[in-house]
Design a protein around this motif. Sequence first.
Motif, PDB file in Angstrom:
ATOM      1  N   HIS A 122       3.515 -26.754 -86.847  1.00  0.00           N
ATOM      2  CA  HIS A 122       4.654 -26.466 -87.928  1.00  0.00           C
ATOM      3  C   HIS A 122       5.869 -26.131 -87.127  1.00  0.00           C
ATOM      4  O   HIS A 122       6.265 -24.994 -86.380  1.00  0.00           O
ATOM      5  CB  HIS A 122       4.922 -25.543 -88.666  1.00  0.00           C
ATOM      6  CG  HIS A 122       4.233 -25.757 -90.168  1.00  0.00           C
ATOM      7  ND1 HIS A 122       3.163 -26.009 -90.197  1.00  0.00           N
ATOM      8  CD2 HIS A 122       5.007 -25.774 -91.583  1.00  0.00           C
ATOM      9  CE1 HIS A 122       2.766 -26.813 -91.354  1.00  0.00           C
ATOM     10  NE2 HIS A 122       3.501 -26.187 -92.399  1.00  0.00           N
ATOM     11  N   PRO A 123       6.475 -27.435 -85.946  1.00  0.00           N
ATOM     12  CA  PRO A 123       7.458 -27.234 -85.603  1.00  0.00           C
ATOM     13  C   PRO A 123       9.314 -27.292 -86.799  1.00  0.00           C
ATOM     14  O   PRO A 123       8.965 -27.410 -87.561  1.00  0.00           O
ATOM     15  CB  PRO A 123       7.391 -28.862 -84.963  1.00  0.00           C
ATOM     16  CG  PRO A 123       7.157 -29.661 -85.576  1.00  0.00           C
ATOM     17  CD  PRO A 123       6.085 -28.496 -86.593  1.00  0.00           C
ATOM     18  N   TRP A 124       9.562 -26.751 -85.500  1.00  0.00           N
ATOM     19  CA  TRP A 124      11.399 -27.143 -86.090  1.00  0.00           C
ATOM     20  C   TRP A 124      11.707 -28.474 -85.421  1.00  0.00           C
ATOM     21  O   TRP A 124      11.620 -28.713 -84.994  1.00  0.00           O
ATOM     22  CB  TRP A 124      12.225 -26.114 -85.083  1.00  0.00           C
ATOM     23  CG  TRP A 124      13.417 -26.229 -85.620  1.00  0.00           C
ATOM     24  CD1 TRP A 124      14.947 -26.567 -84.962  1.00  0.00           C
ATOM     25  CD2 TRP A 124      13.884 -25.568 -86.581  1.00  0.00           C
ATOM     26  NE1 TRP A 124      16.250 -26.934 -85.865  1.00  0.00           N
ATOM     27  CE2 TRP A 124      15.651 -25.736 -86.986  1.00  0.00           C
ATOM     28  CE3 TRP A 124      13.967 -24.792 -87.974  1.00  0.00           C
ATOM     29  CZ2 TRP A 124      16.616 -25.648 -88.021  1.00  0.00           C
ATOM     30  CZ3 TRP A 124      14.965 -24.099 -88.442  1.00  0.00           C
ATOM     31  CH2 TRP A 124      16.264 -24.923 -88.626  1.00  0.00           C
ATOM     32  N   LEU A 125      11.608 -29.486 -86.637  1.00  0.00           N
ATOM     33  CA  LEU A 125      12.293 -30.745 -87.136  1.00  0.00           C
ATOM     34  C   LEU A 125      13.848 -30.418 -86.917  1.00  0.00           C
ATOM     35  O   LEU A 125      13.918 -31.958 -87.743  1.00  0.00           O
ATOM     36  CB  LEU A 125      11.635 -31.652 -87.650  1.00  0.00           C
ATOM     37  CG  LEU A 125      10.009 -31.143 -87.245  1.00  0.00           C
ATOM     38  CD1 LEU A 125       9.337 -32.182 -88.507  1.00  0.00           C
ATOM     39  CD2 LEU A 125       9.986 -31.852 -85.966  1.00  0.00           C
ATOM     40  N   TYR A 126      14.490 -29.908 -87.614  1.00  0.00           N
ATOM     41  CA  TYR A 126      16.210 -30.247 -87.825  1.00  0.00           C
ATOM     42  C   TYR A 126      17.227 -30.258 -86.630  1.00  0.00           C
ATOM     43  O   TYR A 126      16.267 -28.989 -85.437  1.00  0.00           O
ATOM     44  CB  TYR A 126      16.265 -29.044 -88.847  1.00  0.00           C
ATOM     45  CG  TYR A 126      14.697 -29.199 -90.167  1.00  0.00           C
ATOM     46  CD1 TYR A 126      15.058 -29.615 -90.912  1.00  0.00           C
ATOM     47  CD2 TYR A 126      13.585 -28.597 -89.931  1.00  0.00           C
ATOM     48  CE1 TYR A 126      13.756 -29.608 -92.638  1.00  0.00           C
ATOM     49  CE2 TYR A 126      12.749 -28.265 -90.871  1.00  0.00           C
ATOM     50  CZ  TYR A 126      12.961 -28.869 -91.487  1.00  0.00           C
ATOM     51  OH  TYR A 126      12.083 -29.168 -92.855  1.00  0.00           O
ATOM     52  N   PRO A 127      18.063 -30.461 -86.868  1.00  0.00           N
ATOM     53  CA  PRO A 127      19.249 -30.259 -85.636  1.00  0.00           C
ATOM     54  C   PRO A 127      19.809 -28.880 -85.472  1.00  0.00           C
ATOM     55  O   PRO A 127      19.540 -27.807 -86.491  1.00  0.00           O
ATOM     56  CB  PRO A 127      20.502 -31.393 -86.685  1.00  0.00           C
ATOM     57  CG  PRO A 127      20.254 -31.122 -87.099  1.00  0.00           C
ATOM     58  CD  PRO A 127      18.264 -31.421 -87.687  1.00  0.00           C
ATOM     59  N   PRO A 128      19.777 -28.534 -84.435  1.00  0.00           N
ATOM     60  CA  PRO A 128      20.158 -27.286 -84.609  1.00  0.00           C
ATOM     61  C   PRO A 128      21.262 -26.351 -85.357  1.00  0.00           C
ATOM     62  O   PRO A 128      21.271 -25.126 -86.051  1.00  0.00           O
ATOM     63  CB  PRO A 128      20.359 -26.890 -82.704  1.00  0.00           C
ATOM     64  CG  PRO A 128      19.907 -28.373 -81.865  1.00  0.00           C
ATOM     65  CD  PRO A 128      19.728 -28.773 -83.818  1.00  0.00           C
TER      66      PRO A 128
END
Length: 108
Positions: A87-93
């Motif tokens: 489950h990675p972070w797939l969103y812009p910072p």
Amino acid sequence: MGRDARFVVGAMLAGGIYAWLVFASTFHHPGAIGFNYNARGTAWMVFHAAARAWFDGDLGLIFDAGRLTARLNAVFADRLSSPLPFHPWLYPPSYLLLLLPFGLLPFG
């Protein structure tokens, strides 16, 4: 209403009912209907963990998918029917800025 419009409305209703059945079945029997979503709110777990990482001073966590998945599996072990595979972070910072207020609240 024309025949095509009735077909579209019927397909939308069927899809909506199916989605609600999948959601409702996740409470007691994840994967009984459709995909095994493991637990309710697995997507929100990523958001909450990222916001908590900000407040804990560990912002690098959201850019390390392996560590983030391990943190999710450790923190939310009591809610998961099995460990999350990835489950990675797939969103812009910048999206994290919208989520920061929710990191101050408990997950539930």
